[in-house]
Design a protein around this motif. Structure first.
Motif, short mmCIF file in Angstrom:
data_model
loop_
_atom_site.label_atom_id
_atom_site.label_comp_id
_atom_site.label_asym_id
_atom_site.label_seq_id
_atom_site.Cartn_x
_atom_site.Cartn_y
_atom_site.Cartn_z
N UNK A 1 -31.74 31.26 20.60
CA UNK A 1 -32.57 31.40 21.80
C UNK A 1 -32.52 32.82 22.36
N UNK A 2 -31.57 33.63 21.91
CA UNK A 2 -31.40 34.99 22.42
C UNK A 2 -32.11 36.04 21.56
N UNK A 3 -32.55 35.64 20.38
CA UNK A 3 -33.14 36.60 19.45
C UNK A 3 -34.51 36.11 18.98
N UNK A 4 -35.27 37.00 18.34
CA UNK A 4 -36.58 36.60 17.85
C UNK A 4 -36.68 36.64 16.33
N UNK A 5 -35.50 36.54 15.66
CA UNK A 5 -35.44 36.48 14.20
C UNK A 5 -34.57 35.28 13.83
N UNK A 6 -34.63 34.85 12.58
CA UNK A 6 -33.75 33.74 12.17
C UNK A 6 -32.27 34.14 12.27
N UNK A 7 -31.42 33.17 12.51
CA UNK A 7 -29.98 33.39 12.54
C UNK A 7 -29.50 33.50 11.09
N UNK A 8 -28.84 34.59 10.76
CA UNK A 8 -28.30 34.77 9.42
C UNK A 8 -27.18 33.76 9.19
N UNK A 9 -27.12 33.25 7.99
CA UNK A 9 -26.05 32.34 7.61
C UNK A 9 -24.96 33.17 6.93
N UNK A 10 -23.87 33.41 7.65
CA UNK A 10 -22.84 34.33 7.19
C UNK A 10 -22.15 33.88 5.90
N UNK A 11 -22.22 32.60 5.57
CA UNK A 11 -21.63 32.15 4.30
C UNK A 11 -22.54 32.50 3.12
N UNK A 12 -23.77 32.89 3.40
CA UNK A 12 -24.73 33.24 2.34
C UNK A 12 -24.97 34.74 2.24
N UNK A 13 -24.91 35.45 3.34
CA UNK A 13 -25.16 36.89 3.36
C UNK A 13 -24.43 37.49 4.56
N UNK A 14 -24.02 38.74 4.42
CA UNK A 14 -23.31 39.39 5.52
C UNK A 14 -24.04 40.63 5.98
N UNK A 15 -24.07 40.80 7.29
CA UNK A 15 -24.68 41.97 7.87
C UNK A 15 -23.62 42.99 8.28
N UNK A 16 -22.41 42.52 8.54
CA UNK A 16 -21.35 43.42 8.98
C UNK A 16 -19.99 42.86 8.63
#
Length: 132
Positions: free
Chosen positions: A59-74
């Motif tokens: 609800x705080x963002x306008x993109x899909x929530x990344x699934x950290x078990x599938x891909x990492x951003x940081x």
């Protein structure tokens, strides 16, 4: 102006995530916590994380929530005071349900090890010799 770092991390089950990080020795502030979020103290009052349910995080963002078990951003990297502190926190993370994605690396002047929390977020703990 005093600077703080506050990480916002989506979690699948807030209660389980709070239990996981409590087992590592992190504490929570009830003042900024509720049904959808928990305010976690990592390093005193300078580094904290807001663990939020995925629904609330979305609800705080306008993109899909990344699934950290599938891909990492940081990768969240925290400094430690000793090699023993690195090993102690890693052992607590594994005992609480986390996993280690790679063995520890000892370069003499620097020692590090990482863990993946129960939601797939990657954390790296590092000790560096003062003379380095």
């Amino acid at each position: 102006m005093k600077k703080h770092i506050i990480l916002n991390l989506p979690v699948k089950d807030l209660s389980k995530s709070k239990a996981f990080f409590s087992a590592l020795g992190f504490t929570f502030s009830d003042r900024f916590s509720g049904d959808n979020a928990a305010f976690m103290n990592i390093a005193g009052d300078t580094i904290q994380a807001m663990l939020t349910t995925e629904t609330f995080f979305a609800s705080l963002i306008d993109k899909p929530v990344a699934q950290a078990k599938e891909a990492n951003e940081l990768v969240i990297c925290l400094s430690c005071d000793s090699k023993e502190e690195v090993d102690t926190i890693i052992a607590k993370a594994v005992a609480a349900g986390g996993r280690t994605p790679h063995p520890p690396e000892d370069h003499g002047f620097m020692y590090d090890q990482g863990f993946e929390d129960i939601d797939g977020h990657l954390w790296n703990l590092v000790w560096t010799a003062p003379e380095a």
